[in-house]
Write a protein that holds these residues in place. Structure first.
Motif, PDB file in Angstrom:
ATOM      1  N   TYR A 470      50.448  43.785  41.242  1.00  0.00           N
ATOM      2  CA  TYR A 470      50.095  43.006  42.418  1.00  0.00           C
ATOM      3  C   TYR A 470      49.854  43.947  43.581  1.00  0.00           C
ATOM      4  CZ  TYR A 470      55.161  43.528  41.845  1.00  0.00           C
ATOM      5  OH  TYR A 470      56.406  44.022  41.542  1.00  0.00           O
ATOM      6  N   THR A 471      49.323  43.425  44.672  1.00  0.00           N
ATOM      7  CA  THR A 471      49.236  44.205  45.903  1.00  0.00           C
ATOM      8  C   THR A 471      50.593  44.112  46.606  1.00  0.00           C
ATOM      9  OG1 THR A 471      48.393  42.288  47.094  1.00  0.00           O
ATOM     10  CG2 THR A 471      46.768  43.771  46.115  1.00  0.00           C
ATOM     11  N   ALA A 472      50.677  44.614  47.834  1.00  0.00           N
ATOM     12  CA  ALA A 472      51.930  44.542  48.591  1.00  0.00           C
ATOM     13  C   ALA A 472      52.454  43.111  48.599  1.00  0.00           C
ATOM     14  CB  ALA A 472      51.701  45.027  50.020  1.00  0.00           C
ATOM     15  N   VAL A 473      53.748  42.980  48.374  1.00  0.00           N
ATOM     16  CA  VAL A 473      54.378  41.665  48.259  1.00  0.00           C
ATOM     17  C   VAL A 473      55.412  41.474  49.378  1.00  0.00           C
ATOM     18  CG1 VAL A 473      54.049  41.413  45.772  1.00  0.00           C
ATOM     19  CG2 VAL A 473      56.049  42.657  46.633  1.00  0.00           C
ATOM     20  N   VAL A 499      40.547  50.919  45.966  1.00  0.00           N
ATOM     21  CA  VAL A 499      39.304  50.354  45.437  1.00  0.00           C
ATOM     22  C   VAL A 499      38.705  49.321  46.381  1.00  0.00           C
ATOM     23  CG1 VAL A 499      38.236  49.095  43.508  1.00  0.00           C
ATOM     24  CG2 VAL A 499      40.064  50.758  43.054  1.00  0.00           C
ATOM     25  N   THR A 500      39.517  48.371  46.830  1.00  0.00           N
ATOM     26  CA  THR A 500      38.989  47.270  47.627  1.00  0.00           C
ATOM     27  C   THR A 500      40.133  46.607  48.383  1.00  0.00           C
ATOM     28  OG1 THR A 500      37.618  45.269  47.506  1.00  0.00           O
ATOM     29  CG2 THR A 500      39.206  45.591  45.722  1.00  0.00           C
ATOM     30  N   PHE A 501      39.877  45.422  48.902  1.00  0.00           N
ATOM     31  CA  PHE A 501      40.891  44.634  49.600  1.00  0.00           C
ATOM     32  C   PHE A 501      40.872  43.213  49.041  1.00  0.00           C
ATOM     33  CE2 PHE A 501      39.530  47.994  52.409  1.00  0.00           C
ATOM     34  CZ  PHE A 501      40.726  48.497  52.919  1.00  0.00           C
ATOM     35  N   VAL A 502      41.988  42.544  49.146  1.00  0.00           N
ATOM     36  CA  VAL A 502      42.059  41.165  48.653  1.00  0.00           C
ATOM     37  C   VAL A 502      41.106  40.283  49.459  1.00  0.00           C
ATOM     38  CG1 VAL A 502      43.530  39.157  48.294  1.00  0.00           C
ATOM     39  CG2 VAL A 502      44.462  41.462  47.906  1.00  0.00           C
ATOM     40  N   ASP A 503      40.250  39.581  48.732  1.00  0.00           N
ATOM     41  CA  ASP A 503      39.272  38.678  49.336  1.00  0.00           C
ATOM     42  C   ASP A 503      39.549  37.268  48.825  1.00  0.00           C
ATOM     43  OD1 ASP A 503      37.042  37.135  50.002  1.00  0.00           O
ATOM     44  OD2 ASP A 503      35.646  38.798  49.764  1.00  0.00           O
ATOM     45  N   PRO A 504      40.036  36.369  49.676  1.00  0.00           N
ATOM     46  CA  PRO A 504      40.383  35.022  49.217  1.00  0.00           C
ATOM     47  C   PRO A 504      39.226  34.283  48.548  1.00  0.00           C
ATOM     48  CG  PRO A 504      41.293  35.412  51.395  1.00  0.00           C
ATOM     49  CD  PRO A 504      40.382  36.565  51.102  1.00  0.00           C
ATOM     50  N   LYS A 505      37.979  34.626  48.921  1.00  0.00           N
ATOM     51  CA  LYS A 505      36.834  33.951  48.323  1.00  0.00           C
ATOM     52  C   LYS A 505      36.581  34.432  46.893  1.00  0.00           C
ATOM     53  CE  LYS A 505      34.411  33.163  52.713  1.00  0.00           C
ATOM     54  NZ  LYS A 505      33.182  33.462  53.501  1.00  0.00           N
ATOM     55  N   LEU A 506      36.926  35.675  46.625  1.00  0.00           N
ATOM     56  CA  LEU A 506      36.654  36.256  45.308  1.00  0.00           C
ATOM     57  C   LEU A 506      37.876  36.230  44.394  1.00  0.00           C
ATOM     58  CD1 LEU A 506      34.614  39.419  46.412  1.00  0.00           C
ATOM     59  CD2 LEU A 506      33.708  37.244  45.563  1.00  0.00           C
ATOM     60  N   ASP A 507      39.055  36.299  44.968  1.00  0.00           N
ATOM     61  CA  ASP A 507      40.284  36.470  44.188  1.00  0.00           C
ATOM     62  C   ASP A 507      41.053  35.157  44.091  1.00  0.00           C
ATOM     63  OD1 ASP A 507      39.769  39.277  43.897  1.00  0.00           O
ATOM     64  OD2 ASP A 507      40.480  39.560  45.947  1.00  0.00           O
ATOM     65  N   HIS A 518      59.707  35.882  31.432  1.00  0.00           N
ATOM     66  CA  HIS A 518      59.957  35.038  32.601  1.00  0.00           C
ATOM     67  C   HIS A 518      59.496  35.689  33.904  1.00  0.00           C
ATOM     68  CE1 HIS A 518      63.513  37.677  32.667  1.00  0.00           C
ATOM     69  NE2 HIS A 518      63.615  37.377  33.946  1.00  0.00           N
ATOM     70  N   GLU A 519      59.535  37.027  33.998  1.00  0.00           N
ATOM     71  CA  GLU A 519      59.066  37.692  35.214  1.00  0.00           C
ATOM     72  C   GLU A 519      57.547  37.593  35.327  1.00  0.00           C
ATOM     73  OE1 GLU A 519      59.304  41.930  37.654  1.00  0.00           O
ATOM     74  OE2 GLU A 519      60.387  41.717  35.763  1.00  0.00           O
ATOM     75  N   ASP A 520      56.854  37.720  34.219  1.00  0.00           N
ATOM     76  CA  ASP A 520      55.406  37.559  34.216  1.00  0.00           C
ATOM     77  C   ASP A 520      55.037  36.177  34.762  1.00  0.00           C
ATOM     78  OD1 ASP A 520      52.697  38.128  33.653  1.00  0.00           O
ATOM     79  OD2 ASP A 520      52.838  37.267  31.647  1.00  0.00           O
ATOM     80  N   GLU A 521      55.784  35.174  34.369  1.00  0.00           N
ATOM     81  CA  GLU A 521      55.522  33.815  34.850  1.00  0.00           C
ATOM     82  C   GLU A 521      55.794  33.706  36.349  1.00  0.00           C
ATOM     83  OE1 GLU A 521      56.675  29.161  33.810  1.00  0.00           O
ATOM     84  OE2 GLU A 521      57.781  30.807  32.854  1.00  0.00           O
ATOM     85  N   ALA A 522      56.908  34.280  36.810  1.00  0.00           N
ATOM     86  CA  ALA A 522      57.253  34.213  38.235  1.00  0.00           C
ATOM     87  C   ALA A 522      56.223  34.947  39.086  1.00  0.00           C
ATOM     88  CB  ALA A 522      58.646  34.796  38.458  1.00  0.00           C
ATOM     89  N   ILE A 523      55.746  36.091  38.611  1.00  0.00           N
ATOM     90  CA  ILE A 523      54.746  36.861  39.357  1.00  0.00           C
ATOM     91  C   ILE A 523      53.410  36.116  39.386  1.00  0.00           C
ATOM     92  CG2 ILE A 523      53.350  38.971  39.241  1.00  0.00           C
ATOM     93  CD1 ILE A 523      55.973  40.433  38.514  1.00  0.00           C
ATOM     94  N   HIS A 524      53.068  35.449  38.293  1.00  0.00           N
ATOM     95  CA  HIS A 524      51.870  34.606  38.288  1.00  0.00           C
ATOM     96  C   HIS A 524      51.979  33.525  39.365  1.00  0.00           C
ATOM     97  CE1 HIS A 524      48.587  32.079  36.746  1.00  0.00           C
ATOM     98  NE2 HIS A 524      49.416  31.072  36.926  1.00  0.00           N
ATOM     99  N   GLN A 525      53.138  32.913  39.478  1.00  0.00           N
ATOM    100  CA  GLN A 525      53.339  31.823  40.444  1.00  0.00           C
ATOM    101  C   GLN A 525      53.390  32.342  41.882  1.00  0.00           C
ATOM    102  OE1 GLN A 525      56.940  30.053  38.950  1.00  0.00           O
ATOM    103  NE2 GLN A 525      55.901  28.925  37.314  1.00  0.00           N
ATOM    104  N   LEU A 526      53.695  33.620  42.054  1.00  0.00           N
ATOM    105  CA  LEU A 526      53.760  34.207  43.394  1.00  0.00           C
ATOM    106  C   LEU A 526      52.387  34.310  44.043  1.00  0.00           C
ATOM    107  CD1 LEU A 526      55.354  35.797  45.636  1.00  0.00           C
ATOM    108  CD2 LEU A 526      54.943  37.862  44.267  1.00  0.00           C
ATOM    109  N   TYR A 527      51.344  34.435  43.231  1.00  0.00           N
ATOM    110  CA  TYR A 527      50.031  34.738  43.791  1.00  0.00           C
ATOM    111  C   TYR A 527      49.490  33.604  44.652  1.00  0.00           C
ATOM    112  CZ  TYR A 527      45.295  36.189  44.524  1.00  0.00           C
ATOM    113  OH  TYR A 527      44.122  36.547  45.134  1.00  0.00           O
ATOM    114  N   PHE A 532      48.165  37.189  50.427  1.00  0.00           N
ATOM    115  CA  PHE A 532      47.747  38.567  50.164  1.00  0.00           C
ATOM    116  C   PHE A 532      46.423  38.954  50.815  1.00  0.00           C
ATOM    117  CE2 PHE A 532      50.406  37.328  46.486  1.00  0.00           C
ATOM    118  CZ  PHE A 532      51.412  38.273  46.631  1.00  0.00           C
ATOM    119  N   ALA A 533      45.789  38.043  51.537  1.00  0.00           N
ATOM    120  CA  ALA A 533      44.471  38.306  52.121  1.00  0.00           C
ATOM    121  C   ALA A 533      44.467  39.603  52.927  1.00  0.00           C
ATOM    122  CB  ALA A 533      44.044  37.140  53.004  1.00  0.00           C
TER     123      ALA A 533
END
Length: 572
Positions: A470-473, A499-507, A518-527, A532-533
């Protein structure tokens, strides 16, 4: 009754002394805490002159050095400019520990005098201010390293790296904040407090070199030095939009620097540069190696800088390289911005004439468990001993006590994998080290077998992966570090590049997938795109052990390919 001073009082006194070291005329009126993005504050503060802004906005370290060598810029004015900007960064992100303005300026004046009198620069880093993570001892200064008990400990000599920096003509000018114990991917301790990310102060700059990350993101230093045992250079570099090099074990001199887990030599901590340009990474690495550090640090390999390796003579001369993309390490699937950055990098490399294939993960969970068990082999004894010296509590979470961001993660996956930390006996540790050797051999063989898929007659030249999933959290939520720890366990030389920056329109958020754990699931839900914009998105380039020169050169190729792709997309 104990006469020992209360640890909270020690912290308060140290912070007061730190504040007193700041020239009063460098104090700014900071924006309200509610302002998350603070990167533009130095230019708006009125503290920096136009010339000082020009100096500090120059990210190409080679160009800064050229101007210093030609005396177009003096070391005094360059050091002053970056010092003022570093103090602004401190007021906005709390990134510094030791502040020693007059000492640094006196050093800069000496260098200016030598250049004026002899016409010759002192060394390859002549006049360049360099910031240091709060591990590198400097004679006469404290090195607190995040422990209350270390306040008041003044070094009686310089660490080997600092000795070499002085001989190379550099101006060490500030030291930067770290977490208590160093073994966190974030930056908070009881002495100096929490460091924040200038792209969004509600988010972490990473760690343990997080002070360097925030400082460099604010352009408060042209070149910094951090350390890395599980990602501590690469995580803050990725979170803060920087370049870095994680060199192999014992390539650069660590002798004389203080550390956590002293004596743990199964997975060595290494030092490396952090900068806003690859030129800074290369210049620092070459300068330190050219100083023959093996004559001062008995652990450093006697390996001179190799132009042959930098020219990629073992990688087809850099023509038609084959990169492998590690899209998912099987522990945590990357967030959408990381996936887009990987796709951008693949397209840019293919457009530049290189080949890109998929990397097949190999025994990742075994490597992860082995490395993390080594890290806790003493059952936390080292940390407790240092905390007990002052009575400060051991920090067991980076989550802020108030206004913490919600998370569904009950405990990091690594705790499930490794179990409760238990103090191991010598024989048990030997077995872990034996297993680590076998895993390194197995992964080497796996890499060599890629020769059948590259089409170049060589195995894969380098792997490209996220540095973090992920990017900075938000503070307290940087829980996974296996994309980086993999390289520490296998001792692969690697870099991080933006490489780039978080773009809400693209990401846009992706639908749930089959979760690894379970951590993979929690990190998915964090996004969340709103959360992160605008955050920097960086990737990691992984090469072989002891091929720092080639890794730097290949990162330059990737970086140039990405820049060329951006120019094409902008129509220029």
């Amino acid at each position: 009754m104990s006469s020992r001073k209360d640890w909270k009082d020690i912290c308060a006194e140290k912070r007061k002394a730190q504040s007193a070291a700041i020239p009063p005329e460098w104090i700014i009126q900071p924006p309200p805490e509610s302002q998350s993005l603070v990167l533009d504050v130095p230019a708006q503060s009125g503290l920096l002159t136009e010339r000082e802004l020009e100096i500090t906005e120059t990210t190409d370290v080679d160009l800064i050095l050229q101007k210093l060598r030609s005396a177009e810029w003096s070391s005094v004015e360059v050091t002053t400019a970056f010092y003022k900007r570093a103090i602004i960064a401190q007021q906005l992100t709390n990134c510094l520990t030791e502040i020693f303005v007059e000492r640094a300026l006196q050093r800069a004046r000496q260098l200016d005098d030598i250049l004026r009198e002899t016409g010759k620069p002192v060394g390859p880093l002549h006049g360049l201010p360099i910031s240091l993570k709060d591990q590198f001892t400097m004679k006469g200064l404290e090195t607190v390293m995040g422990y209350v008990a270390w306040v008041g400990k003044f070094a009686d000599k310089d660490s080997v790296l600092v000795e070499i920096l002085y001989e190379c003509g550099a101006v060490p000018f500030v030291r930067s904040n770290v977490p208590q114990t160093l073994m966190w991917g974030e930056t908070y301790n009881h002495v100096f407090g929490r460091t924040t990310n200038p792209y969004n102060r509600k988010l972490t700059p990473g760690g343990s070199s997080g002070g360097e990350g925030a400082l460099l993101a604010m352009k408060g230093s042209p070149l910094g030095v951090g350390t890395d045992i599980g990602g501590s250079l690469r995580i803050p570099s990725a979170f803060c939009g920087l370049y870095t090099l994680r060199p192999s074990y014992e390539r650069l001199p660590y002798c004389g620097a203080v550390n956590a887990l002293e004596g743990q030599e199964s997975i060595s901590s290494v030092l490396g540069p952090m900068a806003n340009s690859m030129s800074g990474v290369k210049i620092f690495t070459k300068a330190i190696i050219d100083a023959e550090p093996w004559t001062r640090d008995p652990l450093v390999l006697r390996k001179e800088w190799s132009e042959k390796e930098y020219r990629l003579e073992y990688h087809g001369g850099g023509k038609e390289l084959c990169f492998a993309m590690l899209w998912d390490n099987g522990v945590v699937r990357p967030h959408p911005p990381l996936q887009r950055a990987m796709e951008m990098t693949k397209a840019a490399l293919e457009a530049a004439g290189h080949k890109v294939i998929d990397w097949e993960p190999h025994r990742h969970l075994e490597i992860y468990k082995n490395a993390e068990t080594i890290f806790v082999a003493d059952g936390g004894h080292d940390y407790r001993v240092q905390c007990e010296l002052s009575g400060e509590p051991l920090i067991e979470t980076m989550v802020p006590p108030t206004d913490a961001h919600e998370s569904t993660l009950s405990e990091p996956f690594v705790k499930t994998l490794v179990g409760e930390a238990a103090r191991l006996g010598a024989y048990d540790l030997w077995q872990l080290q034996k297993e680590k050797r076998e895993l390194r051999k197995s992964h080497l063989d796996h890499w060599e077998r890629t020769v059948s898929r590259t089409g170049t007659g060589r195995p894969v030249d380098a792997i490209i992966s996220p540095a973090v999933a992920y990017t900075a959290v938000p503070h307290g939520l940087n829980t996974d570090s296996f994309y980086t720890t993999l390289c520490n366990a296998l001792d692969y030389a690697c870099t991080v590049f933006p490489v780039t920056f978080v773009d809400p329109k693209l990401d846009r958020p992706l639908p749930p997938h089959k979760f690894h754990n379970h951590e993979d699931e929690a990190i998915h839900q964090l996004y969340s795109t709103d959360l992160f914009a605008g955050c920097p998105v960086g990737l990691q380039l992984i090469g072989r052990s002891q091929e720092e020169e080639a890794v730097i050169a290949m990162t330059e190729i990737v970086d140039n390919a990405l820049k060329a792709a951006r120019k094409r997309s902008n129509g220029s």
